[in-house]
Design a protein around this motif. Sequence first.
Motif, PDB file in Angstrom:
ATOM      1  N   PRO A 299       0.810  -1.221   0.000  1.00  0.00           N
ATOM      2  CA  PRO A 299       0.000   0.000   0.000  1.00  0.00           C
ATOM      3  C   PRO A 299       0.844   1.272   0.000  1.00  0.00           C
ATOM      4  CG  PRO A 299      -0.988  -1.614   1.458  1.00  0.00           C
ATOM      5  CD  PRO A 299       0.334  -2.181   1.027  1.00  0.00           C
ATOM      6  N   ASP A 300       1.907   1.289   0.810  1.00  0.00           N
ATOM      7  CA  ASP A 300       2.780   2.468   0.831  1.00  0.00           C
ATOM      8  C   ASP A 300       3.454   2.674  -0.521  1.00  0.00           C
ATOM      9  OD1 ASP A 300       2.142   3.131   3.417  1.00  0.00           O
ATOM     10  OD2 ASP A 300       3.928   2.202   4.307  1.00  0.00           O
ATOM     11  N   ASP A 301       3.845   1.580  -1.169  1.00  0.00           N
ATOM     12  CA  ASP A 301       4.442   1.692  -2.506  1.00  0.00           C
ATOM     13  C   ASP A 301       3.459   2.329  -3.482  1.00  0.00           C
ATOM     14  OD1 ASP A 301       6.867   0.468  -1.816  1.00  0.00           O
ATOM     15  OD2 ASP A 301       6.106  -1.540  -2.239  1.00  0.00           O
ATOM     16  N   HIS A 302       2.193   1.908  -3.411  1.00  0.00           N
ATOM     17  CA  HIS A 302       1.166   2.483  -4.286  1.00  0.00           C
ATOM     18  C   HIS A 302       1.038   3.991  -4.065  1.00  0.00           C
ATOM     19  CE1 HIS A 302      -0.196  -1.654  -5.076  1.00  0.00           C
ATOM     20  NE2 HIS A 302      -0.948  -1.158  -6.045  1.00  0.00           N
ATOM     21  N   ARG A 303       0.930   4.377  -2.801  1.00  0.00           N
ATOM     22  CA  ARG A 303       0.713   5.790  -2.489  1.00  0.00           C
ATOM     23  C   ARG A 303       1.919   6.638  -2.904  1.00  0.00           C
ATOM     24  NH1 ARG A 303      -1.203   3.239   2.551  1.00  0.00           N
ATOM     25  NH2 ARG A 303      -3.485   3.136   2.465  1.00  0.00           N
ATOM     26  N   THR A 304       3.116   6.112  -2.649  1.00  0.00           N
ATOM     27  CA  THR A 304       4.329   6.846  -3.001  1.00  0.00           C
ATOM     28  C   THR A 304       4.443   7.019  -4.508  1.00  0.00           C
ATOM     29  OG1 THR A 304       5.487   6.010  -1.043  1.00  0.00           O
ATOM     30  CG2 THR A 304       6.845   6.844  -2.834  1.00  0.00           C
ATOM     31  N   ALA A 305       4.190   5.953  -5.245  1.00  0.00           N
ATOM     32  CA  ALA A 305       4.299   6.024  -6.705  1.00  0.00           C
ATOM     33  C   ALA A 305       3.238   6.949  -7.292  1.00  0.00           C
ATOM     34  CB  ALA A 305       4.181   4.623  -7.301  1.00  0.00           C
ATOM     35  N   LEU A 306       2.029   6.890  -6.741  1.00  0.00           N
ATOM     36  CA  LEU A 306       0.937   7.708  -7.265  1.00  0.00           C
ATOM     37  C   LEU A 306       1.218   9.197  -7.081  1.00  0.00           C
ATOM     38  CD1 LEU A 306      -1.932   7.464  -8.532  1.00  0.00           C
ATOM     39  CD2 LEU A 306      -2.843   7.658  -6.219  1.00  0.00           C
ATOM     40  N   ALA A 307       1.860   9.554  -5.972  1.00  0.00           N
ATOM     41  CA  ALA A 307       2.119  10.961  -5.664  1.00  0.00           C
ATOM     42  C   ALA A 307       3.451  11.464  -6.206  1.00  0.00           C
ATOM     43  CB  ALA A 307       2.075  11.172  -4.148  1.00  0.00           C
ATOM     44  N   ALA A 308       4.271  10.566  -6.751  1.00  0.00           N
ATOM     45  CA  ALA A 308       5.646  10.921  -7.118  1.00  0.00           C
ATOM     46  C   ALA A 308       5.715  11.846  -8.325  1.00  0.00           C
ATOM     47  CB  ALA A 308       6.444   9.644  -7.393  1.00  0.00           C
ATOM     48  N   THR A 309       6.658  12.765  -8.277  1.00  0.00           N
ATOM     49  CA  THR A 309       6.985  13.586  -9.445  1.00  0.00           C
ATOM     50  C   THR A 309       8.219  13.035 -10.149  1.00  0.00           C
ATOM     51  OG1 THR A 309       8.251  15.068  -8.001  1.00  0.00           O
ATOM     52  CG2 THR A 309       5.960  15.670  -8.474  1.00  0.00           C
ATOM     53  N   ASP A 310       9.015  12.248  -9.427  1.00  0.00           N
ATOM     54  CA  ASP A 310      10.165  11.567 -10.010  1.00  0.00           C
ATOM     55  C   ASP A 310       9.653  10.422 -10.887  1.00  0.00           C
ATOM     56  OD1 ASP A 310      12.267   9.670 -10.441  1.00  0.00           O
ATOM     57  OD2 ASP A 310      13.373  10.503  -8.737  1.00  0.00           O
ATOM     58  N   GLU A 311      10.002  10.459 -12.168  1.00  0.00           N
ATOM     59  CA  GLU A 311       9.466   9.462 -13.107  1.00  0.00           C
ATOM     60  C   GLU A 311       9.847   8.041 -12.723  1.00  0.00           C
ATOM     61  OE1 GLU A 311       9.752   8.330 -17.876  1.00  0.00           O
ATOM     62  OE2 GLU A 311      10.400  10.306 -17.183  1.00  0.00           O
ATOM     63  N   THR A 312      11.048   7.853 -12.193  1.00  0.00           N
ATOM     64  CA  THR A 312      11.493   6.514 -11.795  1.00  0.00           C
ATOM     65  C   THR A 312      10.604   5.947 -10.698  1.00  0.00           C
ATOM     66  OG1 THR A 312      13.787   7.011 -12.378  1.00  0.00           O
ATOM     67  CG2 THR A 312      13.418   5.170 -10.867  1.00  0.00           C
ATOM     68  N   VAL A 313      10.259   6.774  -9.717  1.00  0.00           N
ATOM     69  CA  VAL A 313       9.398   6.332  -8.616  1.00  0.00           C
ATOM     70  C   VAL A 313       7.966   6.141  -9.106  1.00  0.00           C
ATOM     71  CG1 VAL A 313       8.498   6.907  -6.329  1.00  0.00           C
ATOM     72  CG2 VAL A 313      10.860   7.473  -6.923  1.00  0.00           C
ATOM     73  N   ALA A 314       7.471   7.061  -9.920  1.00  0.00           N
ATOM     74  CA  ALA A 314       6.101   6.969 -10.431  1.00  0.00           C
ATOM     75  C   ALA A 314       5.899   5.707 -11.255  1.00  0.00           C
ATOM     76  CB  ALA A 314       5.775   8.199 -11.270  1.00  0.00           C
ATOM     77  N   ARG A 315       6.933   5.298 -11.968  1.00  0.00           N
ATOM     78  CA  ARG A 315       6.836   4.113 -12.825  1.00  0.00           C
ATOM     79  C   ARG A 315       6.575   2.845 -12.014  1.00  0.00           C
ATOM     80  NH1 ARG A 315      11.673   4.338 -15.074  1.00  0.00           N
ATOM     81  NH2 ARG A 315      11.002   5.884 -16.624  1.00  0.00           N
ATOM     82  N   ARG A 316       6.931   2.870 -10.745  1.00  0.00           N
ATOM     83  CA  ARG A 316       6.788   1.669  -9.910  1.00  0.00           C
ATOM     84  C   ARG A 316       5.336   1.289  -9.661  1.00  0.00           C
ATOM     85  NH1 ARG A 316      11.613   3.716  -5.965  1.00  0.00           N
ATOM     86  NH2 ARG A 316      13.323   3.096  -7.366  1.00  0.00           N
ATOM     87  N   LEU A 317       4.397   2.163  -9.964  1.00  0.00           N
ATOM     88  CA  LEU A 317       2.986   1.792  -9.859  1.00  0.00           C
ATOM     89  C   LEU A 317       2.674   0.652 -10.821  1.00  0.00           C
ATOM     90  CD1 LEU A 317       0.381   2.599  -8.359  1.00  0.00           C
ATOM     91  CD2 LEU A 317      -0.166   4.103 -10.290  1.00  0.00           C
ATOM     92  N   GLY A 318       3.462   0.508 -11.868  1.00  0.00           N
ATOM     93  CA  GLY A 318       3.286  -0.583 -12.829  1.00  0.00           C
ATOM     94  C   GLY A 318       4.143  -1.791 -12.538  1.00  0.00           C
ATOM     95  N   SER A 319       4.834  -1.788 -11.398  1.00  0.00           N
ATOM     96  CA  SER A 319       5.656  -2.940 -11.019  1.00  0.00           C
ATOM     97  C   SER A 319       4.866  -3.895 -10.136  1.00  0.00           C
ATOM     98  CB  SER A 319       6.911  -2.477 -10.261  1.00  0.00           C
ATOM     99  OG  SER A 319       6.594  -2.153  -8.911  1.00  0.00           O
TER     100      SER A 319
END
Length: 504
Positions: A299-319
């Motif tokens: 869940p924390d990974d989802h929230r972090t990726a959803l809110a991220a402005t860093d493309e590398t972190v945001a991409r993790r929503l698809g991991s």
Amino acid sequence: MSISLLLEMASSADPDRTAVVSDDVRLSTGELSALADGAAGVVAASGAQHVAYVGTGGAVLPLLLFSSARAAVPFTPLNYRLSPDGLRALLDRLPDPLVVVDEEYRDAVGGGYRTLGSDELLEAARGAEPAAEFADPDAVAVVLFTSGTTSKPKAVELTHNNLTSYVTGTVEFASADPGDAALICVPPYHIAGVGAALSNLYAGRKMVYLRHFDAAEWVRLVGIENVTSATVVPTMLDRIVTVLDADKVTLPSLRTLAYGGSKVALPLVRKALSLLPQVGFVNAYGLTETSSTIAVLTPDDHRTALAATDETVARRLGSVGRPVPGIEVEIRAEDGTVLGAGQTGELFVRGEQVSGKYTDIGSVLDEHGWFPTKDVAYLDDEGYLFIGGRSDDTIIRGGENIAPAEIEDVLVEHPQVRDCAVVGAEDPQWGQIIVAVVVPRGGTEPDAEDLRSHVRAQLRGSRTPDRVVFRDELPTNATGKVLRRELVNELSAQSPTASIKEPT
């Protein structure tokens, strides 16, 4: 450790806690344990070497899991959706089975087998002489047939040790709060169904079964049973989101919603997160051969990726997140070289919960215990795992290997695309061409050339679909996996609408 010990621990800790709710059946852990002892006596008295089950599950699934274990014989739930010939072909591969069957599927099973109705088993278990023994931890506990969408189903053998290693490695015993309840709607013949029965019982959650999935009924059950956690496959999540969006339901009791079984489109994940902001979403990735989940996006990974402005972190929503405790992963090139972060190859996994053994084939683990998943994947710098689909799905166009998932991830972000699948169709010039099968969003009529341009703008020209065809829905199996072979066969029967040229 035998899986039957999981039930013994649960019933000893709290025999009066509600363990199972299925239609009108409600069983405490103590009642489930007593029934499992009696059903084990029925199995033992039959002399069967295997227990098979054909039906929709519910309370019968955990009962058969534990009673088979206590009778020290393997258990196999079968796909009740198969044709009679398909069912019998699988039954004939099991040694001297006792076939437990829901009444509606008795005709499909037919004669020639030692057969017992599900209701008959429950009745017999209440009056049978109990049997209870702890099987050898290395003995086979469960045999599951792979989906076999492109080939003959393989019979995966999971030992007691494989299954209990998964449960004890990912779940803390009796860790659930007293009011916790899990809604289970995945098929009984899928590893997720087996894993849900074992892990929720061990954690101490009430298990609420929905044997025939219906999104509106799912929402209703979450409300009336105060469900706190649930697991769904992509097609289920899509239908649940549709109901929630239309009815403006908030599901206040729900704390965790896990999804998996196949890839989920990111627009659907974002929509679900927006509709249920209080819910912790979990993406769980696993295989039959690995006794269920081997990687989790928390869940924390989802929230972090959803809110991220860093493309590398945001991409993790698809991991699919990072490996669970006890699991090692490697990405290997075709020559066996272990690849580094960001490099794509085949995923190999290792751990106590990994079987990698098939009936009549044997183990496919290498000399160091690594299992080849046949999934194309890569790891990022922080160890997040990205799955790119099956290696068998790779499209080879003009000698270039193309992963369908790369194109699908771009296509599904188009505002007029609800769902899509990219497959390779035979072509005399290129070997294979790229065909995008698209399900439009309701009320839209996307233009094929516009969709091609959308992909071309974000990927290399060689990744542009050669053809775009439209369907009302994609063919999927019960766990949401797209039946790509069915699409390829359908396309092979059609004539191309235009000659294929080099993409630009």
